[in-house]
Write a protein that holds these residues in place. Structure first.
Motif, PDB file in Angstrom:
ATOM      1  N   TRP A   8     -30.418   3.911 -46.592  1.00 53.30           N
ATOM      2  CA  TRP A   8     -30.398   2.781 -46.545  1.00 53.30           C
ATOM      3  C   TRP A   8     -28.987   2.088 -46.949  1.00 53.30           C
ATOM      4  O   TRP A   8     -28.684   0.953 -46.744  1.00 53.30           O
ATOM      5  CB  TRP A   8     -31.386   2.127 -47.898  1.00 53.30           C
TER       6      TRP A   8
ATOM      7  N   ARG B 299     -31.190  -4.224 -42.422  1.00 58.81           N
ATOM      8  CA  ARG B 299     -32.281  -4.020 -43.589  1.00 58.81           C
ATOM      9  C   ARG B 299     -33.197  -5.009 -43.649  1.00 58.81           C
ATOM     10  O   ARG B 299     -34.357  -4.740 -43.663  1.00 58.81           O
ATOM     11  CB  ARG B 299     -31.341  -4.192 -44.855  1.00 58.81           C
TER      12      ARG B 299
ATOM     13  N   THR C 206     -37.075  -3.695 -43.603  1.00 55.59           N
ATOM     14  CA  THR C 206     -37.755  -3.955 -44.854  1.00 55.59           C
ATOM     15  C   THR C 206     -39.200  -3.804 -44.709  1.00 55.59           C
ATOM     16  O   THR C 206     -39.896  -4.731 -43.929  1.00 55.59           O
ATOM     17  CB  THR C 206     -37.244  -5.032 -45.643  1.00 55.59           C
TER      18      THR C 206
ATOM     19  N   ARG D 111     -42.406  -5.560 -45.757  1.00 55.21           N
ATOM     20  CA  ARG D 111     -42.800  -6.876 -46.439  1.00 55.21           C
ATOM     21  C   ARG D 111     -44.046  -7.040 -46.912  1.00 55.21           C
ATOM     22  O   ARG D 111     -45.010  -6.976 -46.066  1.00 55.21           O
ATOM     23  CB  ARG D 111     -42.263  -7.988 -45.547  1.00 55.21           C
TER      24      ARG D 111
ATOM     25  N   TRP E  23     -34.087   1.958 -54.751  1.00 62.33           N
ATOM     26  CA  TRP E  23     -35.513   0.870 -55.137  1.00 62.33           C
ATOM     27  C   TRP E  23     -34.915  -0.003 -56.256  1.00 62.33           C
ATOM     28  O   TRP E  23     -35.688  -0.976 -56.285  1.00 62.33           O
ATOM     29  CB  TRP E  23     -36.452   1.698 -55.484  1.00 62.33           C
TER      30      TRP E  23
ATOM     31  N   THR F 278     -35.082  -3.814 -55.569  1.00 60.50           N
ATOM     32  CA  THR F 278     -36.180  -4.276 -54.829  1.00 60.50           C
ATOM     33  C   THR F 278     -36.398  -5.974 -55.113  1.00 60.50           C
ATOM     34  O   THR F 278     -36.215  -6.258 -56.148  1.00 60.50           O
ATOM     35  CB  THR F 278     -37.487  -3.668 -55.328  1.00 60.50           C
TER      36      THR F 278
ATOM     37  N   ALA G 153     -34.750 -10.308 -47.991  1.00 61.22           N
ATOM     38  CA  ALA G 153     -34.746  -8.979 -47.544  1.00 61.22           C
ATOM     39  C   ALA G 153     -33.244  -8.204 -47.023  1.00 61.22           C
ATOM     40  O   ALA G 153     -33.282  -7.210 -46.764  1.00 61.22           O
ATOM     41  CB  ALA G 153     -35.897  -9.138 -45.909  1.00 61.22           C
TER      42      ALA G 153
ATOM     43  N   SER H  89     -34.069  -3.876 -51.411  1.00 63.21           N
ATOM     44  CA  SER H  89     -34.512  -2.446 -51.206  1.00 63.21           C
ATOM     45  C   SER H  89     -35.615  -2.386 -49.855  1.00 63.21           C
ATOM     46  O   SER H  89     -35.543  -3.325 -49.184  1.00 63.21           O
ATOM     47  CB  SER H  89     -35.433  -1.802 -52.370  1.00 63.21           C
ATOM     48  N   PRO H  90     -35.800  -0.876 -49.597  1.00 62.05           N
ATOM     49  CA  PRO H  90     -36.603  -0.984 -48.274  1.00 62.05           C
ATOM     50  C   PRO H  90     -38.133  -1.751 -48.676  1.00 62.05           C
ATOM     51  O   PRO H  90     -38.925  -1.623 -47.536  1.00 62.05           O
ATOM     52  CB  PRO H  90     -37.058   0.511 -48.330  1.00 62.05           C
TER      53      PRO H  90
ATOM     54  N   LEU I 159     -39.904  -5.427 -50.095  1.00 60.90           N
ATOM     55  CA  LEU I 159     -40.061  -6.635 -50.550  1.00 60.90           C
ATOM     56  C   LEU I 159     -41.298  -7.437 -50.980  1.00 60.90           C
ATOM     57  O   LEU I 159     -42.133  -7.061 -50.222  1.00 60.90           O
ATOM     58  CB  LEU I 159     -39.188  -7.655 -49.593  1.00 60.90           C
TER      59      LEU I 159
END
Length: 362
Positions: free
Chosen positions: A145, A153, A157, A159, A188, A191, A243, A247-248, A250
């Motif tokens: 990331w 990203r 991400t 969602r 993370w 987030t 987003a 972080s990965p 949302l």
């Protein structure tokens, strides 16, 4: 070299599947040494990230470069002159002018430069500055990331949208989910959480009415159909912005899809413009908060509990009808959070699926 001591026209070529920090370092290094730079994005039809997306991502990161795209469905074989020529026909057509320098970190850079009649410029072939590759990103986006730009990203991400009828805990649950994943630290820790823009819009609408008539109350408020696309677009803009920065995963307190249901509630019927807006953005998981067992709280922007069963059922039917992945969460606050975390962990464990690029013989 040009009279100014720089290359006249440089070339950077790659799949950028997806682009990462190593790619961007290569392009910026080339940009610093060239009067003009072409970045050629080559994508095979079998690959799961569209060429147009990759071109857009590279243009965003490198606005001074001439970023062009080409479909290249020829497998790589560095030992076959005929295969080389098939690739070069695609490259030359896309670039469209002579090349003075080819910037690369790849082993094929020497031959590529020779065939363009250009000088080869190697840039960090050991990947010591940015230890990352497209293969590594495809295998584990979360693990890579830190090497991804904002646009990539936003595209990768996961969602998660929490939605539900009035006073069913959507804000509480979405906030708690974001906090839960932030506590995991590392990648993370950033987030994100996206608030419900419709509520902000409603608060501002009521405040404007009270500026004219201090006795105005929520019962006096009416919503025109044209207001809902405004809400939906702003909701999506806020989501996309978050987003790009987070972080990965949302977490969103409602989304533009839910705005369509609220349009039914306040304006009656569906709104095609809202539905078109909602269709532009992919969401990975919906968490529908059940109204059962949740006391209704009147915060001045709610009309009453009698419509909650209808809203819950309507959300559920529309989620199922449109094929969206969703889970109904119920029980007390702790139970809902546990159910939601289990569902999100399951989603994250699935990883991201990228189709394999064409085979390469090096």
């Amino acid at each position: 070299m040009s009279a100014r001591g720089r290359y006249g026209h440089g070339l950077v070529l790659g799949k950028f599947y997806p682009p990462h920090a190593g790619h961007h370092h290569l392009v910026r290094t080339a940009q610093d040494q060239c009067e003009r730079l072409t970045v050629l994005v080559c994508a095979a039809s079998v690959e799961s990230v569209p060429l147009a997306d990759r071109v857009a991502w590279m243009r965003e990161e490198h606005p001074r470069a001439d970023v062009v795209g080409a479909v290249d469905d020829v497998p790589v074989d560095l030992h076959d002159p005929a295969v080389w020529e098939a690739h070069m026909a695609i490259f030359r057509a896309a670039v469209g002018r002579p090349v003075d320098a080819v910037f690369t970190s790849e082993e094929y850079g020497t031959e590529l430069a020779r065939r363009f009649g250009a000088e080869e410029v190697l840039v960090d072939p050991a990947r010591s500055l940015f230890p990352v590759s497209g293969t590594a990103v495809r295998a584990d986006p979360a693990g890579c990331w830190e090497f991804l730009g904002p646009a990539v990203r936003a595209a990768l991400t996961r969602r998660v949208v929490v939605l539900g009828a009035e006073s069913t805990g959507t804000t509480t649950l979405s906030r708690e989910l974001a906090a839960h994943y932030r506590r995991r630290g590392g990648v993370w820790a950033k987030t994100g959480w996206v608030a419900e823009y419709g509520r902000q819009y409603s608060e501002e609408k009521l405040a404007a009415a009270r500026a004219v008539d201090p006795a105005a109350s929520w019962e006096h408020m009416t919503f025109a159909s044209r207001e809902f696309p405004v809400i939906a677009r702003r909701q999506d803009e806020n989501e996309d912005r978050a987003a790009r920065l987070g972080s990965p995963v949302l977490f969103c307190d409602t989304d533009s899809f839910a705005t369509g249901i609220w349009h039914e509630r306040y304006a009656g019927g569906r709104n095609r413009e809202v539905e078109a807006i909602a269709a532009r953005t992919r969401r990975d998981l919906y968490l529908l908060t059940d109204h059962e067992g949740v006391p209704f709280e009147d915060d001045g922007l709610r009309e009453g509990p009698e419509l909650r069963p209808w809203m819950t059922a309507r959300f559920r039917r529309e989620l199922a009808r449109t094929g969206r992945r969703f889970l109904v969460v119920g029980g007390d606050r702790r139970a809902r959070l546990e159910q939601a975390v289990a569902a999100v962990d399951g989603l994250l464990a699935e990883g991201r699926h990228f189709t394999a690029p064409l085979p390469e013989r090096r």
